[in-house]
Design a protein around this motif. Structure first.
Motif, PDB file in Angstrom:
ATOM      1  N   LEU A 314      71.676  19.261  24.486  1.00  0.00           N
ATOM      2  CA  LEU A 314      70.432  19.364  25.247  1.00  0.00           C
ATOM      3  C   LEU A 314      70.324  18.267  26.300  1.00  0.00           C
ATOM      4  O   LEU A 314      69.900  18.520  27.435  1.00  0.00           O
ATOM      5  CB  LEU A 314      69.230  19.288  24.300  1.00  0.00           C
ATOM      6  CG  LEU A 314      68.980  20.518  23.415  1.00  0.00           C
ATOM      7  CD1 LEU A 314      67.887  20.221  22.390  1.00  0.00           C
ATOM      8  CD2 LEU A 314      68.607  21.722  24.266  1.00  0.00           C
ATOM      9  N   CYS A 315      70.732  17.048  25.913  1.00  0.00           N
ATOM     10  CA  CYS A 315      70.651  15.926  26.849  1.00  0.00           C
ATOM     11  C   CYS A 315      71.599  16.103  28.029  1.00  0.00           C
ATOM     12  O   CYS A 315      71.305  15.674  29.145  1.00  0.00           O
ATOM     13  CB  CYS A 315      70.958  14.610  26.120  1.00  0.00           C
ATOM     14  SG  CYS A 315      69.662  14.111  24.965  1.00  0.00           S
ATOM     15  N   ARG A 316      72.744  16.739  27.783  1.00  0.00           N
ATOM     16  CA  ARG A 316      73.692  16.990  28.866  1.00  0.00           C
ATOM     17  C   ARG A 316      73.274  18.196  29.706  1.00  0.00           C
ATOM     18  O   ARG A 316      73.515  18.228  30.909  1.00  0.00           O
ATOM     19  CB  ARG A 316      75.085  17.201  28.282  1.00  0.00           C
ATOM     20  CG  ARG A 316      75.702  15.927  27.724  1.00  0.00           C
ATOM     21  CD  ARG A 316      77.058  16.186  27.085  1.00  0.00           C
ATOM     22  NE  ARG A 316      77.672  14.928  26.643  1.00  0.00           N
ATOM     23  CZ  ARG A 316      78.800  14.843  25.949  1.00  0.00           C
ATOM     24  NH1 ARG A 316      79.455  15.969  25.633  1.00  0.00           N
ATOM     25  NH2 ARG A 316      79.289  13.673  25.583  1.00  0.00           N
ATOM     26  N   ARG A 317      72.644  19.165  29.048  1.00  0.00           N
ATOM     27  CA  ARG A 317      72.215  20.377  29.756  1.00  0.00           C
ATOM     28  C   ARG A 317      70.986  20.095  30.608  1.00  0.00           C
ATOM     29  O   ARG A 317      70.854  20.604  31.723  1.00  0.00           O
ATOM     30  CB  ARG A 317      71.906  21.475  28.716  1.00  0.00           C
ATOM     31  CG  ARG A 317      71.404  22.788  29.312  1.00  0.00           C
ATOM     32  CD  ARG A 317      72.514  23.503  30.063  1.00  0.00           C
ATOM     33  NE  ARG A 317      72.061  24.790  30.563  1.00  0.00           N
ATOM     34  CZ  ARG A 317      71.312  24.986  31.645  1.00  0.00           C
ATOM     35  NH1 ARG A 317      70.919  23.950  32.362  1.00  0.00           N
ATOM     36  NH2 ARG A 317      70.966  26.200  32.009  1.00  0.00           N
ATOM     37  N   PHE A 318      70.089  19.298  30.084  1.00  0.00           N
ATOM     38  CA  PHE A 318      68.855  18.960  30.793  1.00  0.00           C
ATOM     39  C   PHE A 318      68.815  17.442  30.978  1.00  0.00           C
ATOM     40  O   PHE A 318      68.469  16.709  30.045  1.00  0.00           O
ATOM     41  CB  PHE A 318      67.628  19.436  30.013  1.00  0.00           C
ATOM     42  CG  PHE A 318      67.658  20.897  29.669  1.00  0.00           C
ATOM     43  CD1 PHE A 318      67.350  21.861  30.624  1.00  0.00           C
ATOM     44  CD2 PHE A 318      68.032  21.310  28.393  1.00  0.00           C
ATOM     45  CE1 PHE A 318      67.384  23.211  30.314  1.00  0.00           C
ATOM     46  CE2 PHE A 318      68.061  22.659  28.074  1.00  0.00           C
ATOM     47  CZ  PHE A 318      67.751  23.617  29.034  1.00  0.00           C
ATOM     48  N   THR A 319      69.195  16.997  32.142  1.00  0.00           N
ATOM     49  CA  THR A 319      69.381  15.560  32.367  1.00  0.00           C
ATOM     50  C   THR A 319      68.124  14.743  32.135  1.00  0.00           C
ATOM     51  O   THR A 319      68.194  13.570  31.778  1.00  0.00           O
ATOM     52  CB  THR A 319      69.880  15.318  33.808  1.00  0.00           C
ATOM     53  OG1 THR A 319      68.966  15.923  34.734  1.00  0.00           O
ATOM     54  CG2 THR A 319      71.263  15.923  34.003  1.00  0.00           C
ATOM     55  N   TRP A 320      66.948  15.349  32.302  1.00  0.00           N
ATOM     56  CA  TRP A 320      65.704  14.599  32.111  1.00  0.00           C
ATOM     57  C   TRP A 320      65.457  14.266  30.636  1.00  0.00           C
ATOM     58  O   TRP A 320      64.558  13.487  30.304  1.00  0.00           O
ATOM     59  CB  TRP A 320      64.521  15.383  32.678  1.00  0.00           C
ATOM     60  CG  TRP A 320      64.363  16.771  32.105  1.00  0.00           C
ATOM     61  CD1 TRP A 320      64.976  17.907  32.523  1.00  0.00           C
ATOM     62  CD2 TRP A 320      63.535  17.143  31.002  1.00  0.00           C
ATOM     63  NE1 TRP A 320      64.599  18.976  31.757  1.00  0.00           N
ATOM     64  CE2 TRP A 320      63.704  18.547  30.819  1.00  0.00           C
ATOM     65  CE3 TRP A 320      62.667  16.464  30.161  1.00  0.00           C
ATOM     66  CZ2 TRP A 320      63.043  19.256  29.815  1.00  0.00           C
ATOM     67  CZ3 TRP A 320      61.998  17.175  29.164  1.00  0.00           C
ATOM     68  CH2 TRP A 320      62.185  18.555  29.002  1.00  0.00           C
ATOM     69  N   LEU A 321      66.279  14.844  29.743  1.00  0.00           N
ATOM     70  CA  LEU A 321      66.146  14.554  28.310  1.00  0.00           C
ATOM     71  C   LEU A 321      67.084  13.443  27.839  1.00  0.00           C
ATOM     72  O   LEU A 321      67.083  13.107  26.660  1.00  0.00           O
ATOM     73  CB  LEU A 321      66.443  15.814  27.493  1.00  0.00           C
ATOM     74  CG  LEU A 321      65.407  16.943  27.537  1.00  0.00           C
ATOM     75  CD1 LEU A 321      65.928  18.160  26.774  1.00  0.00           C
ATOM     76  CD2 LEU A 321      64.081  16.475  26.952  1.00  0.00           C
ATOM     77  N   ARG A 322      67.869  12.866  28.744  1.00  0.00           N
ATOM     78  CA  ARG A 322      68.899  11.907  28.338  1.00  0.00           C
ATOM     79  C   ARG A 322      68.325  10.694  27.607  1.00  0.00           C
ATOM     80  O   ARG A 322      69.010  10.060  26.813  1.00  0.00           O
ATOM     81  CB  ARG A 322      69.701  11.458  29.553  1.00  0.00           C
ATOM     82  CG  ARG A 322      70.676  12.521  30.028  1.00  0.00           C
ATOM     83  CD  ARG A 322      71.496  12.044  31.213  1.00  0.00           C
ATOM     84  NE  ARG A 322      72.406  13.085  31.663  1.00  0.00           N
ATOM     85  CZ  ARG A 322      73.159  12.984  32.749  1.00  0.00           C
ATOM     86  NH1 ARG A 322      73.097  11.886  33.499  1.00  0.00           N
ATOM     87  NH2 ARG A 322      73.976  13.965  33.086  1.00  0.00           N
ATOM     88  N   TRP A 323      67.095  10.347  27.910  1.00  0.00           N
ATOM     89  CA  TRP A 323      66.509   9.165  27.286  1.00  0.00           C
ATOM     90  C   TRP A 323      66.144   9.373  25.818  1.00  0.00           C
ATOM     91  O   TRP A 323      65.757   8.433  25.122  1.00  0.00           O
ATOM     92  CB  TRP A 323      65.250   8.748  28.050  1.00  0.00           C
ATOM     93  CG  TRP A 323      64.234   9.827  28.201  1.00  0.00           C
ATOM     94  CD1 TRP A 323      64.154  10.732  29.202  1.00  0.00           C
ATOM     95  CD2 TRP A 323      63.150  10.109  27.299  1.00  0.00           C
ATOM     96  NE1 TRP A 323      63.081  11.574  29.001  1.00  0.00           N
ATOM     97  CE2 TRP A 323      62.446  11.207  27.845  1.00  0.00           C
ATOM     98  CE3 TRP A 323      62.703   9.546  26.113  1.00  0.00           C
ATOM     99  CZ2 TRP A 323      61.335  11.762  27.219  1.00  0.00           C
ATOM    100  CZ3 TRP A 323      61.577  10.091  25.501  1.00  0.00           C
ATOM    101  CH2 TRP A 323      60.926  11.176  26.044  1.00  0.00           C
ATOM    102  N   LEU A 324      66.271  10.633  25.316  1.00  0.00           N
ATOM    103  CA  LEU A 324      65.907  10.896  23.919  1.00  0.00           C
ATOM    104  C   LEU A 324      66.926  10.344  22.936  1.00  0.00           C
ATOM    105  O   LEU A 324      66.649  10.215  21.759  1.00  0.00           O
ATOM    106  CB  LEU A 324      65.787  12.412  23.671  1.00  0.00           C
ATOM    107  CG  LEU A 324      64.673  13.144  24.428  1.00  0.00           C
ATOM    108  CD1 LEU A 324      64.641  14.595  24.029  1.00  0.00           C
ATOM    109  CD2 LEU A 324      63.331  12.485  24.140  1.00  0.00           C
ATOM    110  N   SER A 325      68.141  10.055  23.404  1.00  0.00           N
ATOM    111  CA  SER A 325      69.185   9.584  22.507  1.00  0.00           C
ATOM    112  C   SER A 325      69.956   8.474  23.199  1.00  0.00           C
ATOM    113  O   SER A 325      69.894   8.297  24.402  1.00  0.00           O
ATOM    114  CB  SER A 325      70.135  10.728  22.135  1.00  0.00           C
ATOM    115  OG  SER A 325      71.098  10.303  21.223  1.00  0.00           O
TER     116      SER A 325
END
Length: 326
Positions: A314-325
């Motif tokens: 998910l973090c790679r697919r949606f870059t705005w989620l990268r901060w979750l991990s």
């Protein structure tokens, strides 16, 4: 800044340590002596993570001004910390409600909010993220100084000072000694190892593996001596990770992938540990033998591994989620 070298063994060390950490939070009510013995090998993995963190921090801080270094640390640690704190508070409310227990969530108590925000009280393991941020923030002068002064004497001082701090943690007592100070001590050892990485690279894998085996045997026969006693396993494990070089490219690739999931496992595993514990209680499986504990441990780890893989995708697919991990 010196180019960052890839250590294939450290990726394997990370995922194995993550597996060990999962076992820390299998808080079963009626474990047999065998299950408790198995759990003795879990908490020491915190020290492994701390040494590895110090090892890489010594590289990442080199040449960076204080503000830029802290900005990067805050982005990498505090954003996931905030998200997972909120998530675990919500999970606590759900589980407490389903179990018909008094709520852990105490919105009217300022002191409770302070512990969640500043001490990682949102879940049993989140202290590591915020304590690592504190350690890296207040340790920046040491990291910066060390990057400019290559000296074997300084490396020895760091290692001895770190282990001394870890050794005094049980004497000091309290939350600070059990968590951030213990982390800071092993973090200093990691800095020392990074500074002497070229010398460490000449150590034979077989010798380090033998030391690790001896450490595990000592631990198995009741070796304790506080947190510093865990160094008989922690230090050989990290040394082995530094010197080991898998000959198989496939083994290296698998290790790289699993290593990238290690912190996702660390962040998500408590949810599965709590869920399986509830299932064991509902099914009435007592006592919790070594086999039950091992099965619980393995299942919680595999579920967390799958969750970490999904989160990474998910973090790679949606870059705005990268901060979750991490």
């Amino acid at each position: 800044m010196e180019e960052k070298r890839y250590y294939a063994g450290i990726d394997w060390c990370r995922i194995i340590a993550a597996f060990g950490i999962v076992g820390c939070h299998l808080d079963l009510a009626r474990m047999t002596d065998g299950a408790r013995w198995l759990k003795e090998f879990t908490d020491l993995n915190v020290g492994i993570f701390a040494v590895v963190a110090g090892f890489f921090a010594a590289h990442s801080a080199a040449g960076l001004p204080w503000r830029e270094y802290i900005r990067r640390r805050a982005s990498r640690l505090l954003l996931p910390y905030a998200f997972w704190s909120v998530l675990y508070v919500a999970i606590d409310i759900v589980f407490d409600t389903l179990a018909d227990k008094a709520l852990t969530f105490q919105p009217t108590h300022l002191s409770w909010w302070m512990t969640v925000i500043f001490l990682g009280n949102g879940a049993a393991h989140l202290w590591f993220l915020v304590s690592l941020f504190y350690t890296q923030t207040f340790g920046y002068p040491i990291l910066s100084y060390c990057s400019r002064h290559p000296s074997r004497t300084l490396s020895a001082i760091l290692a001895v000072a770190g282990l001394t701090l870890v050794g005094f943690c049980p004497v000091i007592g309290g939350w600070a000694a059990s968590y951030p100070l213990r982390l800071a001590g092993f973090f200093c050892v990691g800095i020392a190892l990074y500074r002497e990485r070229e010398c460490v690279a000449f150590i034979r894998v077989g010798w380090v593996a033998a030391l690790l085996a001896i450490g595990l045997i000592l631990k198995g026969f009741g070796w304790h001596y506080g947190y510093v006693g865990e160094s008989v396993v922690i230090l050989p494990a990290v040394l082995l990770a530094i010197v080991a070089k898998p000959k198989s490219e496939r083994l290296t690739a698998v290790g790289r992938y699993l290593g990238s999931l290690s912190f996702g496992v660390y962040l998500s595993h408590v949810f599965f540990a709590i869920g399986i514990r509830q299932a064991i209680q509902i099914l009435g499986i007592v006592p919790q033998t070594t086999v039950v504990f091992a099965a619980d441990w393995t299942c919680a780890f595999l579920l967390a591994l799958v969750a970490a893989a999904i989160l990474q995708w998910l973090c790679r697919r949606f870059t705005w989620l990268r901060w979750l991990s991490l």
